[in-house]
Motif scaffolding. Structure first.
Motif, PDB file in Angstrom:
ATOM      1  N   PRO A   7       3.237  17.740  -2.810  1.00 47.41           N
ATOM      2  CA  PRO A   7       4.086  17.797  -4.009  1.00 47.41           C
ATOM      3  C   PRO A   7       3.316  17.368  -5.254  1.00 47.41           C
ATOM      4  O   PRO A   7       2.554  16.406  -5.223  1.00 47.41           O
ATOM      5  CB  PRO A   7       5.209  16.814  -3.685  1.00 47.41           C
ATOM      6  CG  PRO A   7       4.597  15.838  -2.734  1.00 47.41           C
ATOM      7  CD  PRO A   7       3.591  16.616  -1.928  1.00 47.41           C
TER       8      PRO A   7
ATOM      9  N   SER B  83       9.902  15.232 -16.299  1.00 49.99           N
ATOM     10  CA  SER B  83       8.999  15.592 -15.207  1.00 49.99           C
ATOM     11  C   SER B  83       7.984  14.486 -14.957  1.00 49.99           C
ATOM     12  O   SER B  83       7.557  13.793 -15.889  1.00 49.99           O
ATOM     13  CB  SER B  83       8.256  16.893 -15.526  1.00 49.99           C
ATOM     14  OG  SER B  83       9.156  17.965 -15.726  1.00 49.99           O
TER      15      SER B  83
ATOM     16  N   GLU C 101      17.586  18.626  -9.788  1.00 43.34           N
ATOM     17  CA  GLU C 101      16.341  17.943  -9.445  1.00 43.34           C
ATOM     18  C   GLU C 101      15.513  18.884  -8.587  1.00 43.34           C
ATOM     19  O   GLU C 101      16.057  19.593  -7.733  1.00 43.34           O
ATOM     20  CB  GLU C 101      16.606  16.648  -8.668  1.00 43.34           C
ATOM     21  CG  GLU C 101      17.261  15.562  -9.493  1.00 43.34           C
ATOM     22  CD  GLU C 101      17.338  14.235  -8.741  1.00 43.34           C
ATOM     23  OE1 GLU C 101      16.711  14.119  -7.662  1.00 43.34           O
ATOM     24  OE2 GLU C 101      18.034  13.324  -9.229  1.00 43.34           O
ATOM     25  N   GLN C 102      14.210  18.885  -8.827  1.00 47.11           N
ATOM     26  CA  GLN C 102      13.352  19.732  -8.004  1.00 47.11           C
ATOM     27  C   GLN C 102      12.021  19.045  -7.727  1.00 47.11           C
ATOM     28  O   GLN C 102      11.516  18.289  -8.550  1.00 47.11           O
ATOM     29  CB  GLN C 102      13.115  21.089  -8.657  1.00 47.11           C
ATOM     30  CG  GLN C 102      12.311  21.059  -9.942  1.00 47.11           C
ATOM     31  CD  GLN C 102      12.036  22.453 -10.488  1.00 47.11           C
ATOM     32  OE1 GLN C 102      12.626  23.439 -10.054  1.00 47.11           O
ATOM     33  NE2 GLN C 102      11.135  22.553 -11.443  1.00 47.11           N
ATOM     34  N   VAL C 103      11.505  19.311  -6.538  1.00 44.05           N
ATOM     35  CA  VAL C 103      10.170  18.883  -6.151  1.00 44.05           C
ATOM     36  C   VAL C 103       9.395  20.158  -5.859  1.00 44.05           C
ATOM     37  O   VAL C 103       9.811  20.968  -5.018  1.00 44.05           O
ATOM     38  CB  VAL C 103      10.193  17.977  -4.909  1.00 44.05           C
ATOM     39  CG1 VAL C 103       8.769  17.516  -4.571  1.00 44.05           C
ATOM     40  CG2 VAL C 103      11.102  16.777  -5.130  1.00 44.05           C
TER      41      VAL C 103
ATOM     42  N   ASP D 191       5.031  17.933  -8.626  1.00 44.43           N
ATOM     43  CA  ASP D 191       5.961  17.903  -9.758  1.00 44.43           C
ATOM     44  C   ASP D 191       7.341  17.478  -9.253  1.00 44.43           C
ATOM     45  O   ASP D 191       7.915  18.132  -8.385  1.00 44.43           O
ATOM     46  CB  ASP D 191       6.032  19.297 -10.400  1.00 44.43           C
ATOM     47  CG  ASP D 191       7.125  19.420 -11.460  1.00 44.43           C
ATOM     48  OD1 ASP D 191       7.680  18.396 -11.871  1.00 44.43           O
ATOM     49  OD2 ASP D 191       7.422  20.570 -11.860  1.00 44.43           O
ATOM     50  N   PHE D 192       7.835  16.363  -9.779  1.00 45.47           N
ATOM     51  CA  PHE D 192       9.212  15.945  -9.546  1.00 45.47           C
ATOM     52  C   PHE D 192       9.908  15.990 -10.888  1.00 45.47           C
ATOM     53  O   PHE D 192       9.515  15.286 -11.825  1.00 45.47           O
ATOM     54  CB  PHE D 192       9.257  14.537  -8.949  1.00 45.47           C
ATOM     55  CG  PHE D 192      10.634  13.935  -8.869  1.00 45.47           C
ATOM     56  CD1 PHE D 192      11.700  14.652  -8.355  1.00 45.47           C
ATOM     57  CD2 PHE D 192      10.862  12.634  -9.315  1.00 45.47           C
ATOM     58  CE1 PHE D 192      12.972  14.099  -8.289  1.00 45.47           C
ATOM     59  CE2 PHE D 192      12.129  12.066  -9.245  1.00 45.47           C
ATOM     60  CZ  PHE D 192      13.190  12.801  -8.733  1.00 45.47           C
TER      61      PHE D 192
ATOM     62  N   ASN E 275       9.513  10.963  -3.789  1.00 48.27           N
ATOM     63  CA  ASN E 275       9.534  12.414  -3.962  1.00 48.27           C
ATOM     64  C   ASN E 275       8.144  13.028  -4.049  1.00 48.27           C
ATOM     65  O   ASN E 275       7.952  14.176  -3.642  1.00 48.27           O
ATOM     66  CB  ASN E 275      10.346  12.772  -5.206  1.00 48.27           C
ATOM     67  CG  ASN E 275      11.835  12.706  -4.961  1.00 48.27           C
ATOM     68  OD1 ASN E 275      12.413  13.592  -4.344  1.00 48.27           O
ATOM     69  ND2 ASN E 275      12.462  11.640  -5.439  1.00 48.27           N
ATOM     70  N   LEU E 276       7.172  12.273  -4.563  1.00 49.07           N
ATOM     71  CA  LEU E 276       5.819  12.799  -4.706  1.00 49.07           C
ATOM     72  C   LEU E 276       4.862  12.267  -3.643  1.00 49.07           C
ATOM     73  O   LEU E 276       3.665  12.527  -3.692  1.00 49.07           O
ATOM     74  CB  LEU E 276       5.273  12.470  -6.104  1.00 49.07           C
ATOM     75  CG  LEU E 276       5.966  13.190  -7.274  1.00 49.07           C
ATOM     76  CD1 LEU E 276       5.376  12.737  -8.607  1.00 49.07           C
ATOM     77  CD2 LEU E 276       5.848  14.704  -7.137  1.00 49.07           C
TER      78      LEU E 276
ATOM     79  N   ALA F 125       9.463  25.169  -3.646  1.00 50.11           N
ATOM     80  CA  ALA F 125      10.151  24.029  -4.262  1.00 50.11           C
ATOM     81  C   ALA F 125      11.415  23.701  -3.489  1.00 50.11           C
ATOM     82  O   ALA F 125      12.053  24.573  -2.913  1.00 50.11           O
ATOM     83  CB  ALA F 125      10.493  24.342  -5.720  1.00 50.11           C
TER      84      ALA F 125
ATOM     85  N   TYR G 153       5.799  22.182  -4.834  1.00 53.49           N
ATOM     86  CA  TYR G 153       4.681  21.942  -3.931  1.00 53.49           C
ATOM     87  C   TYR G 153       3.559  22.967  -4.118  1.00 53.49           C
ATOM     88  O   TYR G 153       3.800  24.134  -4.456  1.00 53.49           O
ATOM     89  CB  TYR G 153       5.150  22.027  -2.474  1.00 53.49           C
ATOM     90  CG  TYR G 153       6.181  21.003  -2.082  1.00 53.49           C
ATOM     91  CD1 TYR G 153       5.820  19.840  -1.399  1.00 53.49           C
ATOM     92  CD2 TYR G 153       7.525  21.196  -2.390  1.00 53.49           C
ATOM     93  CE1 TYR G 153       6.773  18.903  -1.026  1.00 53.49           C
ATOM     94  CE2 TYR G 153       8.483  20.254  -2.025  1.00 53.49           C
ATOM     95  CZ  TYR G 153       8.098  19.116  -1.345  1.00 53.49           C
ATOM     96  OH  TYR G 153       9.039  18.196  -0.974  1.00 53.49           O
TER      97      TYR G 153
END
Length: 237
Positions: A215, A142, A205-207, A217-218, A114-115, A176, A209
């Motif tokens: 990215p 997070s 859930e959020q990613v 923040d996951f 994700n990151l 995001a 940018y």
């Protein structure tokens, strides 16, 4: 003021003015030319600011008629489509954060994906219990890559991480990806939320940018079903 572009600062100023004056839906705002003079900027800057406000659902524009206030969200509702943080979204309430865990660790496979991280890259893991006034709102877990966020501590995490990233680290946060589903709580999360195992919850859930597309923040958020209310403002019908 956060580390924002000029048009974003103007958008924030106009939105805050609408909020402070408690303007009703349909209230006509100054036209583009008046806003250009007021803020001493070009037409393109004002246009970008108004487009930003329209996407947020704060205003609507009618060609040939003007710029108008759009009905504001009901008090206490969380926007599902924002990346501005709870503190900004629920500023009429006392939002507090209890840090349950904060540590520096190697990213696992899910976090790396994700990151967009490589093998053995480190992240800050932050788990917080967020409260709205005295009620539990959610559990928030997070992950922040150390290469972008080189320092976090409990004091920062107890406040607004969003403000820290934009003020201290000068992040230009852009967009995001957000994923949601509803399921039952397991025993561990139920105890943290002061609920029962098997109670329902919204899992998000959020990613998030930067403007560069990187990215930073996951997050995984588990909402308390009794204390969370949500809204989405739709546009472009």
């Amino acid at each position: 003021m956060l580390n924002l572009n000029k048009y974003e600062i103007i958008a924030e100023t106009i939105q805050q003015s609408i909020y402070d004056q408690k303007l009703e839906q349909g209230t006509k705002l100054p036209n583009v030319e008046s806003l250009m003079k007021q803020h001493n900027v070009s037409k393109s800057t004002i246009t970008k600011a108004l487009d930003t406000l329209e996407k947020r659902g704060a205003i609507f524009q009618q060609r040939g008629s003007g710029i108008f206030v759009r009905r504001q969200r009901r008090e206490g509702y969380v926007s599902l489509l924002t990346n501005r943080g709870f503190t900004a979204d629920l500023k009429e309430f006392n939002i507090t954060s209890e840090v349950l865990k904060l540590e520096r660790m190697n990213a696992d496979d899910e976090v790396k994906m994700n990151l967009h991280l490589e093998e053995n890259e480190e992240v800050y893991y932050v788990e917080r219990l967020r409260r709205i006034d005295n009620d539990i709102l959610c559990i928030e877990v997070s992950y922040f890559p150390v290469k972008l966020v080189p320092y976090l501590n409990n004091e920062i995490a107890e406040g607004s991480i969003f403000n820290y990233l934009t003020d201290a680290l000068k992040f230009n946060i852009s967009f995001a990806d957000i994923y949601m589903h509803i399921d039952e709580l397991n025993d561990v999360d139920a105890k943290k939320l002061d609920l029962k195992q098997g109670n329902p919850a919204l899992f998000l859930e959020q990613v998030v940018y930067l403007a560069t597309g990187e990215p930073f923040d996951f997050s995984k958020i588990t909402y308390h079903y009794k204390h969370s209310k949500f809204f989405v403002q739709a546009t472009n019908y």
